[in-house]
Design a protein around this motif. Structure first.
Motif, PDB file in Angstrom:
ATOM      1  N   ALA A 217      65.801  41.737  24.480  1.00  0.00           N
ATOM      2  CA  ALA A 217      64.356  41.703  24.243  1.00  0.00           C
ATOM      3  C   ALA A 217      63.941  40.456  23.476  1.00  0.00           C
ATOM      4  N   ASN A 218      62.833  39.882  23.898  1.00  0.00           N
ATOM      5  CA  ASN A 218      62.245  38.745  23.202  1.00  0.00           C
ATOM      6  C   ASN A 218      61.499  39.232  21.963  1.00  0.00           C
ATOM      7  N   THR A 219      61.166  38.298  21.081  1.00  0.00           N
ATOM      8  CA  THR A 219      60.293  38.576  19.943  1.00  0.00           C
ATOM      9  C   THR A 219      59.112  37.628  20.002  1.00  0.00           C
ATOM     10  N   PRO A 220      57.880  38.131  20.252  1.00  0.00           N
ATOM     11  CA  PRO A 220      57.497  39.524  20.471  1.00  0.00           C
ATOM     12  C   PRO A 220      57.994  40.032  21.829  1.00  0.00           C
ATOM     13  N   PRO A 221      58.148  41.378  21.968  1.00  0.00           N
ATOM     14  CA  PRO A 221      58.804  41.922  23.155  1.00  0.00           C
ATOM     15  C   PRO A 221      57.933  42.050  24.395  1.00  0.00           C
ATOM     16  N   TRP A 222      56.613  41.950  24.253  1.00  0.00           N
ATOM     17  CA  TRP A 222      55.778  42.113  25.433  1.00  0.00           C
ATOM     18  C   TRP A 222      54.390  41.508  25.254  1.00  0.00           C
ATOM     19  N   TYR A 223      53.694  41.401  26.402  1.00  0.00           N
ATOM     20  CA  TYR A 223      52.281  41.016  26.469  1.00  0.00           C
ATOM     21  C   TYR A 223      51.483  42.260  26.811  1.00  0.00           C
ATOM     22  N   ASP A 224      50.381  42.495  26.110  1.00  0.00           N
ATOM     23  CA  ASP A 224      49.503  43.630  26.377  1.00  0.00           C
ATOM     24  C   ASP A 224      48.377  43.226  27.314  1.00  0.00           C
ATOM     25  N   ALA A 225      48.323  43.860  28.490  1.00  0.00           N
ATOM     26  CA  ALA A 225      47.207  43.665  29.407  1.00  0.00           C
ATOM     27  C   ALA A 225      46.019  44.506  28.946  1.00  0.00           C
ATOM     28  N   LEU A 226      44.877  44.318  29.590  1.00  0.00           N
ATOM     29  CA  LEU A 226      43.692  45.094  29.225  1.00  0.00           C
ATOM     30  C   LEU A 226      43.920  46.569  29.541  1.00  0.00           C
ATOM     31  N   PRO A 227      43.447  47.480  28.690  1.00  0.00           N
ATOM     32  CA  PRO A 227      43.685  48.915  28.896  1.00  0.00           C
ATOM     33  C   PRO A 227      43.172  49.395  30.256  1.00  0.00           C
ATOM     34  N   GLY A 228      44.037  50.125  30.966  1.00  0.00           N
ATOM     35  CA  GLY A 228      43.666  50.686  32.260  1.00  0.00           C
ATOM     36  C   GLY A 228      43.736  49.721  33.417  1.00  0.00           C
ATOM     37  N   SER A 229      44.220  48.490  33.181  1.00  0.00           N
ATOM     38  CA  SER A 229      44.223  47.492  34.260  1.00  0.00           C
ATOM     39  C   SER A 229      45.386  47.670  35.232  1.00  0.00           C
ATOM     40  N   GLY A 230      46.577  48.032  34.738  1.00  0.00           N
ATOM     41  CA  GLY A 230      47.703  48.298  35.608  1.00  0.00           C
ATOM     42  C   GLY A 230      48.397  47.063  36.158  1.00  0.00           C
ATOM     43  N   PRO A 231      49.066  46.254  35.317  1.00  0.00           N
ATOM     44  CA  PRO A 231      49.734  45.049  35.809  1.00  0.00           C
ATOM     45  C   PRO A 231      50.866  45.374  36.785  1.00  0.00           C
ATOM     46  N   ARG A 232      50.731  44.897  38.021  1.00  0.00           N
ATOM     47  CA  ARG A 232      51.648  45.250  39.106  1.00  0.00           C
ATOM     48  C   ARG A 232      52.549  44.107  39.541  1.00  0.00           C
ATOM     49  N   ASN A 233      51.972  42.936  39.790  1.00  0.00           N
ATOM     50  CA  ASN A 233      52.715  41.826  40.380  1.00  0.00           C
ATOM     51  C   ASN A 233      52.484  40.570  39.552  1.00  0.00           C
ATOM     52  N   PHE A 234      53.419  39.613  39.617  1.00  0.00           N
ATOM     53  CA  PHE A 234      53.402  38.488  38.686  1.00  0.00           C
ATOM     54  C   PHE A 234      54.005  37.271  39.360  1.00  0.00           C
ATOM     55  N   THR A 235      53.436  36.096  39.071  1.00  0.00           N
ATOM     56  CA  THR A 235      54.031  34.855  39.550  1.00  0.00           C
ATOM     57  C   THR A 235      53.741  33.730  38.577  1.00  0.00           C
ATOM     58  N   PHE A 236      54.653  32.764  38.507  1.00  0.00           N
ATOM     59  CA  PHE A 236      54.442  31.584  37.681  1.00  0.00           C
ATOM     60  C   PHE A 236      53.840  30.453  38.502  1.00  0.00           C
ATOM     61  N   HIS A 237      53.038  29.631  37.851  1.00  0.00           N
ATOM     62  CA  HIS A 237      52.587  28.379  38.450  1.00  0.00           C
ATOM     63  C   HIS A 237      53.792  27.450  38.550  1.00  0.00           C
ATOM     64  N   PRO A 238      53.863  26.585  39.589  1.00  0.00           N
ATOM     65  CA  PRO A 238      55.007  25.673  39.719  1.00  0.00           C
ATOM     66  C   PRO A 238      55.266  24.801  38.495  1.00  0.00           C
ATOM     67  N   SER A 239      54.228  24.487  37.731  1.00  0.00           N
ATOM     68  CA  SER A 239      54.408  23.662  36.528  1.00  0.00           C
ATOM     69  C   SER A 239      55.100  24.413  35.401  1.00  0.00           C
ATOM     70  N   GLY A 240      55.111  25.751  35.478  1.00  0.00           N
ATOM     71  CA  GLY A 240      55.645  26.559  34.395  1.00  0.00           C
ATOM     72  C   GLY A 240      54.701  26.715  33.223  1.00  0.00           C
ATOM     73  N   VAL A 287      50.461  38.829  44.551  1.00  0.00           N
ATOM     74  CA  VAL A 287      49.889  37.535  44.160  1.00  0.00           C
ATOM     75  C   VAL A 287      50.923  36.446  44.416  1.00  0.00           C
ATOM     76  N   ALA A 288      50.455  35.269  44.841  1.00  0.00           N
ATOM     77  CA  ALA A 288      51.339  34.127  45.088  1.00  0.00           C
ATOM     78  C   ALA A 288      50.574  32.834  44.852  1.00  0.00           C
ATOM     79  N   VAL A 289      51.316  31.779  44.504  1.00  0.00           N
ATOM     80  CA  VAL A 289      50.763  30.435  44.325  1.00  0.00           C
ATOM     81  C   VAL A 289      51.397  29.521  45.360  1.00  0.00           C
ATOM     82  N   ASP A 290      50.612  28.602  45.929  1.00  0.00           N
ATOM     83  CA  ASP A 290      51.202  27.653  46.873  1.00  0.00           C
ATOM     84  C   ASP A 290      52.112  26.682  46.128  1.00  0.00           C
ATOM     85  N   SER A 291      53.021  26.029  46.858  1.00  0.00           N
ATOM     86  CA  SER A 291      54.050  25.192  46.222  1.00  0.00           C
ATOM     87  C   SER A 291      53.462  23.982  45.504  1.00  0.00           C
TER      88      SER A 291
END
Length: 383
Positions: A217-240, A287-291
Motif C-alpha cells: 500500500a502507498n501512503t496515502p493509500p487511496w484517492y477518494d472519488a465523489l460520493p456515489g460516483s462509482g469509479p469503474r475504469n481508469f487510464t493514464f495520459h501518455p505523458s504520465g 475510457v481510453a486516450v489516443d496514443s
C-alpha cells in the motif's frame, strides 16, 4: 535535498524509458483481434474468438473460436504479445467462492491453454499486465477484492502473490452496499498499480515490485472519488502527468493530476460523459486516450454512444466535442487499433462489433459501415 533530486531525475528517466517501450509495442503491426465474451445467460459464445484485422480497410475477417473458456469477460496481452491472460467471470473455482484467471500462449490465430488459477474473489472482471510482462493483476467485482500474480517461465501464472479484501460501502444503497473492484491499472513508469472500486468510491494505490508481483500500500493509500460516483475504469495520459477515471454510476469522468513521486491523484475536473439533455438511465463503461495524448474516448450504456473529448495540452482538462451512436446496444468495451486510425466497439446486448473511422487531427469518429456479429462481446484486444 540532493537525494530527492536524484530520485526525481531517475523516476523521470524510468518513465521516459517505459513510455518509449509502450510506443514501440503500440506501433507494431496488428493482424489479429481477440474478443472476450460471456458464455452464459443465453449467449451462444464459447470463449475467446479471433479475427483477422485489415488496418487499411478497417475490416475484420472472423477466424472462429480461438480458445474455449468460461466467461472470458476481460483480456490482456503480454508486452511481447506471445501470451494472453483472461479472467473467467464466475463465482466458483473448484468449490472455492472465487472466479479464476487463465493463461494462454498465442499460437497463430489460436490460443493454447497453459494454466488456470483462482482469482481470489468472485466475479473477476478486469485484468492487466505490467510493462515487464512479469506480473498480472485482477479486480474481482463480486468479491470486492484485488490480487496480483507472478508470470512463470513459459507464460503461466503463479498462485496469488498479493490479495486485498476490501470492506465498507458507498453512498448509493443499491449499487454500493459493498466493495466492487472493477479495474487494475499499471502506472506508465511501472512503479504503481491502481485499483478502482466502484462500491467504495475509491482508487487504491500500491507500490509494485515487478520481479515478484508483490503489491504494498502507498501512503496515502487511496484517492477518494465523489460520493456515489462509482469509479469503474481508469487510464493514464501518455505523458504520465494526468489520468482519467470513469465513473459508472454518475456517468462522469474525473480528470486527475498524477504525482508519480508520491503516488497521489488530485482531481482537477469532473465532467459528464452524456450528451446534453440526456435524462434516462445510463452507466458509463470504458475510457481510453489516443496514443498522441490529444483525445479521450468514453462509452455510455443506456445512451448507447461513444463520447469524444479534446485534451488541453497544458492542464489535461477535457472539452466534449462529439457523441456518436455506438451502432448497437450496451457498448461494454472498445479499443483503438494500434495505428489509432480506427475505433472498434463491442456492443454486448446487440451482439455486434462495430468499426468507426477516426480522424487523428480532429479526434472525431465516423461510422465505417463495417460491423460483425458475435454473441455477447465484452472485450477487444489487438495483437
Amino acid at each position: 535535498m540532493e537525494n530527492t533530486s536524484r530520485r526525481s531525475f531517475l523516476a523521470k528517466i524510468s518513465a521516459l524509458a517505459f513510455s518509449a517501450r509502450v510506443r514501440g509495442w503500440a506501433a507494431a503491426p496488428a493482424g489479429l483481434l481477440f474478443a472476450g465474451t460471456y458464455t452464459d445467460k443465453g449467449s451462444t459464445s464459447r470463449g475467446i474468438y479471433g479475427f483477422r484485422w485489415d488496418a487499411d480497410a478497417g475490416t475484420l475477417t472472423p477466424l472462429g473460436l480461438a480458445a474455449a473458456t468460461v466467461n472470458p469477460s476481460f483480456l490482456a496481452l503480454s508486452p511481447d504479445r506471445r501470451h494472453l491472460y483472461a479472467v473467467n467471470e464466475t463465482d466458483d473455482f473448484h468449490g472455492e467462492k472465487s472466479g479464476s484467471v487463465s493463461s494462454f500462449a498465442v499460437a497463430g490465430d489460436k490460443l493454447r491453454f497453459i494454466n488456470v488459477v483462482s482469482s481470489k474473489g468472485g466475479g473477476p472482471c478486469n485484468i492487466a499486465v505490467d510493462y515487464t510482462g512479469k506480473a498480472v493483476f485482477v479486480a474481482n467485482y463480486d468479491g470486492g477484492s484485488a490480487a496480483s500474480f507472478r508470470v512463470l517461465p513459459g507464460g503461466g501464472l503463479s498462485k496469488a502473490v498479493s490479495s486485498f479484501q476490501y470492506t465498507g460501502h458507498g453512498a448509493d444503497p443499491e449499487r454500493q452496499a459493498a466493495p466492487h473492484t472493477h479495474c487494475t491499472t499499471v502506472s506508465r513508469d511501472n512503479r504503481y498499480v491502481l485499483v478502482n472500486d466502484l462500491g467504495l468510491d475509491r482508487v487504491s494505490v500500491y507500490h509494485l515490485d515487478p520481479r515478484t508481483a508483490l503489491l504494498t500500500a502507498n501512503t496515502p493509500p487511496w484517492y477518494d472519488a465523489l460520493p456515489g460516483s462509482g469509479p469503474r475504469n481508469f487510464t493514464f495520459h501518455p505523458s504520465g502527468r494526468w489520468a482519467y477515471s470513469l465513473n459508472e454510476i454518475a456517468s462522469t469522468l474525473d480528470v486527475l493530476a498524477w504525482d508519480s513521486e508520491r503516488g497521489t491523484l488530485t482531481r482537477i475536473q469532473n465532467i459528464s460523459t452524456l450528451p446534453e439533455g440526456f435524462k434516462t438511465s445510463n452507466t458509463a463503461a470504458t475510457v481510453a486516450v489516443d496514443s498522441a495524448g490529444r483525445f479521450v474516448y468514453a462509452s455510455n450504456r443506456g445512451a448507447n454512444c461513444i463520447a469524444v473529448f479534446s485534451i488541453d495540452d497544458r492542464q489535461g482538462t477535457l472539452k466534449p466535442i462529439q457523441h456518436v451512436d455506438c451502432g448497437g446496444k450496451t457498448p461494454r468495451h472498445f479499443a483503438l487499433d494500434p495505428g489509432n486510425q480506427w475505433l472498434l466497439v463491442a456492443n454486448q446486448d446487440s451482439s455486434n462489433i462495430v468499426v468507426f473511422a477516426r480522424n487523428a487531427r480532429s479526434g472525431l469518429l465516423t461510422p465505417s459501415g463495417n460491423q460483425y456479429p458475435l454473441s455477447s462481446p465484452v472485450c477487444l484486444v489487438f495483437r
